[in-house]
Design an enzyme around this catalytic site. Sequence first.
Site, short mmCIF file in Angstrom:
data_model
loop_
_atom_site.label_atom_id
_atom_site.label_comp_id
_atom_site.label_asym_id
_atom_site.label_seq_id
_atom_site.Cartn_x
_atom_site.Cartn_y
_atom_site.Cartn_z
N GLY A 280 -41.13 -3.98 3.95
CA GLY A 280 -42.03 -3.88 5.09
C GLY A 280 -43.43 -3.45 4.71
O GLY A 280 -44.31 -3.38 5.55
N CYS A 281 -43.63 -3.15 3.45
CA CYS A 281 -44.95 -2.75 2.98
C CYS A 281 -45.69 -3.98 2.44
O CYS A 281 -45.09 -4.86 1.82
CB CYS A 281 -44.85 -1.70 1.88
SG CYS A 281 -44.24 -0.11 2.47
#
Length: 148
Positions: free
Chosen positions: A58-59
């Site tokens: 998710g980064c």
Amino acid sequence: MFDIRSITLGEKITAEDISEDLEFLDDWEERYRYIIDLGKQLPELPDELKTEDRFVRGCQSQVWLETDYDSDADTLYLAVDSDALIVKGLAAIVMAALNRQSPQAIHDYDMDAFFDRIDLLNHLSPTRGNGLRAMVGKIKQQAQALTA
């Protein structure tokens, strides 16, 4: 040699310290420089710890999270590394709040309220904000597993 327990964020530099430092700085350009400088204090994770199970999904940047739990002291030690300096700085902010805490204290800590207090999310791109939440989520998930 890498020693996760030698990382003093959360002990020598706390979330409160960071909040006070950020309030003192006049504009977000100065605050970004401060955040990047915080990140420079984080040790690099050795390559053998940059594994799939430590990868934070998710980064926007590559981010890895290593934890070490001391059951006798009921303390969770954190190490975060990233390929982006600003993300290492954001990780340092998270670590100042959560590193060297009990799993229950990590679970109970309101990171969103802290981010609101320092007005952080309003000054990050949506993808950086999502990545920051993913990092906090993974830390809280690991802390939760220890309290179960």
